[in-house]
Design a protein around this motif. Structure first.
Motif, PDB file in Angstrom:
ATOM      1  N   LYS A   1       0.802  -1.221   0.000  1.00  0.00           N
ATOM      2  CA  LYS A   1       0.000   0.000   0.000  1.00  0.00           C
ATOM      3  C   LYS A   1       0.840   1.280   0.000  1.00  0.00           C
TER       4      LYS A   1
ATOM      5  N   GLY B   1       0.248   8.105   0.593  1.00  0.00           N
ATOM      6  CA  GLY B   1      -0.816   8.633  -0.250  1.00  0.00           C
ATOM      7  C   GLY B   1      -1.449   9.894   0.299  1.00  0.00           C
TER       8      GLY B   1
ATOM      9  N   SER C   1       2.027  11.768   3.210  1.00  0.00           N
ATOM     10  CA  SER C   1       2.244  11.745   1.771  1.00  0.00           C
ATOM     11  C   SER C   1       3.732  11.619   1.455  1.00  0.00           C
TER      12      SER C   1
ATOM     13  N   VAL D   1       2.259   4.141  -1.751  1.00  0.00           N
ATOM     14  CA  VAL D   1       1.907   4.741  -3.035  1.00  0.00           C
ATOM     15  C   VAL D   1       3.140   5.288  -3.736  1.00  0.00           C
ATOM     16  N   GLU D   2       3.922   6.027  -2.994  1.00  0.00           N
ATOM     17  CA  GLU D   2       5.089   6.692  -3.555  1.00  0.00           C
ATOM     18  C   GLU D   2       6.090   6.802  -2.432  1.00  0.00           C
TER      19      GLU D   2
END
Length: 227
Positions: free
Chosen positions: A147, A227, A222, A149-150
């Motif tokens: 999970k 995310g 983030s 994201v980046e």
């Protein structure tokens, strides 16, 4: 109840009473605690207090460990492993802020200015790292569940080597950049709470400090790849 158990119970109750009075002194004197002043408030001779705490530093250590444990308990209570990683991260951060707002003098003791002449012993390390480890656990779970994201860039140079060494404590598959992201989030969490408690937001953010804090913590989530 045996005589030994009774003595242990009385000692535990007296120890807690001393700490409660000392916490009140934190509100007026900061970390400049005086065992003599604590004893005076308790109606005891200072020599009697020394039977429970051998020095001011020993009493400070007890208060510091209690504060770390309390904020750690609050953070763990509001962590929901079944929630989405970003929401877990933000919920932990809010729990820390809520505890700090309710206990500003204890927050100042553990995250404010260092106490001159005081050297924290080894037994403060485990409670001091509970919130950090909780944030690290959110990132580790996000990594293993796919999970993330980046992710932030892999740290390089001497800093990268340090992060890689620390990462080994989290498991062989945990990359150094997640350790760096954890520290990034924790430092920003502490900074955001301290800025609010110590007056840096006065005359700037007045109406919705919780909203401002939430916005900051979502930014750290983030950055960490949640995310």
């Amino acid at each position: 109840m045996s005589a030994a158990n009774l003595r242990a119970r009385v000692r535990a109750e007296m120890t807690e009473e001393i700490k409660q009075v000392a916490r009140r002194h934190l509100a007026t004197d900061g970390a400049n605690l005086s065992l003599r002043a604590v004893a005076r408030d308790l109606g005891m001779a200072s020599s009697a207090v020394y039977r429970y705490f051998a020095s001011r530093d020993e009493l400070l250590t007890a208060l510091i460990i209690d504060a770390y444990r309390a904020v750690g308990d609050a953070a763990e209570l509001h962590d929901s492993p079944e929630a989405e990683p970003a929401e877990r991260w933000v919920a932990i951060a809010h729990a820390v802020r809520d505890w700090a707002l309710a206990n500003p003098h204890q927050w100042a003791l553990i995250y404010g200015s260092p106490v001159p002449g005081y050297q924290a012993p080894q037994d403060t390390i485990e409670p001091a790292t509970r919130v950090i480890m909780l944030l690290a656990g959110v990132l580790r779970d996000a990594l293993t569940s796919g999970k993330l994201v980046e992710v932030p860039a892999q740290p390089e140079g001497r800093f990268g080597a340090e992060m890689a060494a620390v990462a080994q404590h989290f498991g062989p598959e945990v990359p150094a950049h997640l350790v760096g992201a954890t520290m990034y989030g924790f430092v920003h969490l502490c900074g955001a709470v301290s800025a609010e408690l110590f007056g840096q937001l006065n005359n700037t953010i007045e109406e919705d400090r919780r909203g401002f804090f939430d916005w900051q913590m979502r930014a750290t989530a983030s950055f960490a790849g949640l995310g």
